[in-house]
Every structure is written in C-alpha cells, then in structure tokens.
Design a protein around this motif. Structure first.
Motif, PDB file in Angstrom:
ATOM      1  N   GLY A 119      -9.254 -24.303   9.951  1.00  0.00           N
ATOM      2  CA  GLY A 119     -10.491 -24.959  10.339  1.00  0.00           C
ATOM      3  C   GLY A 119     -11.716 -24.200   9.870  1.00  0.00           C
ATOM      4  O   GLY A 119     -11.693 -22.979   9.695  1.00  0.00           O
ATOM      5  N   VAL A 163      -9.244 -28.355   7.878  1.00  0.00           N
ATOM      6  CA  VAL A 163      -9.862 -29.233   8.871  1.00  0.00           C
ATOM      7  C   VAL A 163     -11.361 -28.952   8.895  1.00  0.00           C
ATOM      8  O   VAL A 163     -11.820 -27.948   9.444  1.00  0.00           O
ATOM      9  CB  VAL A 163      -9.239 -29.021  10.263  1.00  0.00           C
ATOM     10  CG1 VAL A 163      -9.889 -29.953  11.289  1.00  0.00           C
ATOM     11  CG2 VAL A 163      -7.726 -29.258  10.212  1.00  0.00           C
ATOM     12  N   SER A 222     -14.883 -28.963  10.050  1.00  0.00           N
ATOM     13  CA  SER A 222     -15.463 -29.101  11.382  1.00  0.00           C
ATOM     14  C   SER A 222     -16.850 -29.727  11.324  1.00  0.00           C
ATOM     15  O   SER A 222     -17.714 -29.259  10.573  1.00  0.00           O
ATOM     16  CB  SER A 222     -15.564 -27.728  12.054  1.00  0.00           C
ATOM     17  OG  SER A 222     -16.219 -27.834  13.296  1.00  0.00           O
ATOM     18  N   TYR A 270     -10.014 -34.866  10.458  1.00  0.00           N
ATOM     19  CA  TYR A 270      -9.453 -35.140  11.785  1.00  0.00           C
ATOM     20  C   TYR A 270     -10.458 -34.886  12.909  1.00  0.00           C
ATOM     21  O   TYR A 270     -10.565 -35.676  13.852  1.00  0.00           O
ATOM     22  CB  TYR A 270      -8.198 -34.279  11.989  1.00  0.00           C
ATOM     23  CG  TYR A 270      -7.384 -34.671  13.203  1.00  0.00           C
ATOM     24  CD1 TYR A 270      -6.496 -35.740  13.137  1.00  0.00           C
ATOM     25  CD2 TYR A 270      -7.510 -33.993  14.404  1.00  0.00           C
ATOM     26  CE1 TYR A 270      -5.752 -36.120  14.243  1.00  0.00           C
ATOM     27  CE2 TYR A 270      -6.765 -34.358  15.516  1.00  0.00           C
ATOM     28  CZ  TYR A 270      -5.890 -35.419  15.428  1.00  0.00           C
ATOM     29  OH  TYR A 270      -5.157 -35.791  16.524  1.00  0.00           O
ATOM     30  N   GLU A 271     -11.203 -33.793  12.813  1.00  0.00           N
ATOM     31  CA  GLU A 271     -12.137 -33.463  13.891  1.00  0.00           C
ATOM     32  C   GLU A 271     -13.343 -34.394  13.934  1.00  0.00           C
ATOM     33  O   GLU A 271     -14.061 -34.423  14.938  1.00  0.00           O
ATOM     34  CB  GLU A 271     -12.595 -32.010  13.778  1.00  0.00           C
ATOM     35  CG  GLU A 271     -11.530 -31.010  14.190  1.00  0.00           C
ATOM     36  CD  GLU A 271     -12.073 -29.601  14.346  1.00  0.00           C
ATOM     37  OE1 GLU A 271     -13.189 -29.331  13.841  1.00  0.00           O
ATOM     38  OE2 GLU A 271     -11.391 -28.768  14.968  1.00  0.00           O
ATOM     39  N   LEU A 318     -12.969 -36.672  16.949  1.00  0.00           N
ATOM     40  CA  LEU A 318     -12.789 -36.077  18.276  1.00  0.00           C
ATOM     41  C   LEU A 318     -14.161 -35.818  18.886  1.00  0.00           C
ATOM     42  O   LEU A 318     -15.166 -35.768  18.188  1.00  0.00           O
ATOM     43  CB  LEU A 318     -12.002 -34.769  18.163  1.00  0.00           C
ATOM     44  CG  LEU A 318     -10.557 -34.879  17.656  1.00  0.00           C
ATOM     45  CD1 LEU A 318      -9.938 -33.476  17.553  1.00  0.00           C
ATOM     46  CD2 LEU A 318      -9.720 -35.763  18.562  1.00  0.00           C
ATOM     47  N   SER A 352     -16.424 -29.574  18.449  1.00  0.00           N
ATOM     48  CA  SER A 352     -14.979 -29.592  18.219  1.00  0.00           C
ATOM     49  C   SER A 352     -14.370 -28.243  18.583  1.00  0.00           C
ATOM     50  O   SER A 352     -14.674 -27.232  17.959  1.00  0.00           O
ATOM     51  CB  SER A 352     -14.697 -29.913  16.748  1.00  0.00           C
ATOM     52  OG  SER A 352     -15.486 -29.112  15.884  1.00  0.00           O
ATOM     53  N   THR A 381     -11.003 -25.843  19.053  1.00  0.00           N
ATOM     54  CA  THR A 381      -9.701 -25.732  18.399  1.00  0.00           C
ATOM     55  C   THR A 381      -8.553 -26.160  19.298  1.00  0.00           C
ATOM     56  O   THR A 381      -7.617 -26.831  18.855  1.00  0.00           O
ATOM     57  CB  THR A 381      -9.488 -24.286  17.913  1.00  0.00           C
ATOM     58  OG1 THR A 381     -10.522 -23.957  16.976  1.00  0.00           O
ATOM     59  CG2 THR A 381      -8.135 -24.127  17.240  1.00  0.00           C
ATOM     60  N   THR A 407      -8.326 -29.898  19.265  1.00  0.00           N
ATOM     61  CA  THR A 407      -7.828 -30.378  17.975  1.00  0.00           C
ATOM     62  C   THR A 407      -6.313 -30.216  17.899  1.00  0.00           C
ATOM     63  O   THR A 407      -5.591 -31.144  17.516  1.00  0.00           O
ATOM     64  CB  THR A 407      -8.495 -29.602  16.826  1.00  0.00           C
ATOM     65  OG1 THR A 407      -9.917 -29.801  16.890  1.00  0.00           O
ATOM     66  CG2 THR A 407      -7.974 -30.068  15.478  1.00  0.00           C
TER      67      THR A 407
END
Length: 208
Positions: A26, A55, A57, A94-95, A98, A102, A104, A107
């Motif tokens: 990330g 990932v 952020s 992906y984040e 969310l 974000s 971890t 996630t």
C-alpha cells in the motif's frame, strides 16, 4: 486427457489447493518510481509470493493535509502504466471503494472477505514496523495476516524480536523517494532512471 488408473484406488479427499499468496503493497505512489518496482520484484522471491498488488491509497491517515497529493485516478493511471510489463505486479484501486481515510486493517479485512481463495501478506518498511503499535488495530492485523518487512536505512530491526508471522525480507536499499522526484520536477531537474521510461513524460507534466 487419459485418466490415471491408479486414481481409482486412492482414497477420496476434499483437500483444497493452496491459496495464492498475494502481497499487499500500500501507498500513495505519488508518483510510483523505479525503487518501488525493483523492491517488489525482490519481495516476490524473498517472501515466496505469487503476486503483489500495489494498493493505491486515496488518503493516508498520516498524510491528511498532503497538498502535494495528485488526484487518485491520475496516480492510479501512472501506477498501472508503470506496471504494464510486470505480469505479477498489479495496480489496485481497491481502497478507492472503502471508507476514507483508508486504514490497512480495514483493507485487509475486506480483501480477505472478497477473495477467500487468496492469502494476503502485508508488505511494509522497517520504519512502519517500528511504528506499528501506533497503527489502527495492529492486533487484528497480526492475528490474521503474515507481514513482510523490508529494510529501510536508519531503521534497524532485531529479527529475534519479531512475532512468528512477521519476517524481515532481505532486499536492497533503494534511495529513491517520491518526494524527491516531485521536488526535482518542480525545480526543472532531471528524473531519468527514477521513474519508468513509459511514464517519464507524464510525471514531468503532472508534477511540474
């Protein structure tokens, strides 16, 4: 395909195939640079991973006032392009889907739910490991996930003190930082070799 006749005499089992090991790397990747990629290539081998997901952020809890943060979609686009010739390294948004900021642990929790056939291994630097007790829900992460810690200059790690599911991976040190790249662009300095060639011109345009 011809069946093996001996298979008729072996006991039936419900053994599941081993889960793919996915490294979760990330970061803001503001921008992604050659050090990120070279490091990931080493970690693939050292941590016995099948893939590493970069990932991206949208908002780091420790950088909530970062005015230099390029728009989410632009950083994601640069990361995807930089990794397009690396079949085992993937850019992930992906984040983006969310709650923000974000964290971890959240996630990882969602990843494990959405991809039950994969085992997610958290990748962090030694500096982050030494501050791990200040993260949100560190106990949850340690209870559910393996962690691969890569060396950072000035942040020595005592391997003997690491929990059983935390491993120090033997990787080179890469003295490249996104901050330095952004500053170089603003000053009109060269960044040759610091970012992949296929995003070089875009980085110059986006961060000037």
């Amino acid at each position: 395909m011809t069946a093996n006749p001996t298979q008729n005499h072996t006991p039936h089992t419900d053994a599941l195939p081993p889960k793919k090991r996915i490294g979760v790397f990330g970061g803001s990747f503001n921008p992604i640079h050659t050090g990120h990629i070279a490091l990931a290539q080493q970690i693939l081998k050292e941590a016995a991973l099948d893939e590493i997901w970069f990932v991206v952020s949208p908002l780091n809890p420790f950088k909530t006032t970062n005015n230099d943060l390029l728009a989410d979609d632009l950083r994601l686009g640069l990361t995807r392009k930089a990794l397009q010739d690396e079949p085992r390294l993937m850019a992930s948004d992906y984040e983006f889907h969310l709650p923000k900021p974000s964290y971890t642990w959240n996630t990882l929790k969602h990843l494990a739910t959405d991809y039950p056939d994969r085992q997610f291994v958290l990748i962090i630097g030694a500096d982050n490991w030494l501050a791990f007790d200040r993260w949100a829900e560190p106990t949850y992460i340690l209870a559910h996930h393996e962690i691969a810690v890569y060396p950072r200059k000035g942040f020595p790690i005592d391997e003997a003190s690491l929990p059983s599911n935390v491993h120090l991976v033997n990787t080179r040190l890469y003295p490249i930082s996104s901050t330095d790249i952004r500053q170089r662009v603003k000053k009109g300095q060269i960044i040759d070799g610091l970012v992949p060639k296929n995003i070089h011109n875009e980085v110059l345009k986006l961060y000037r």
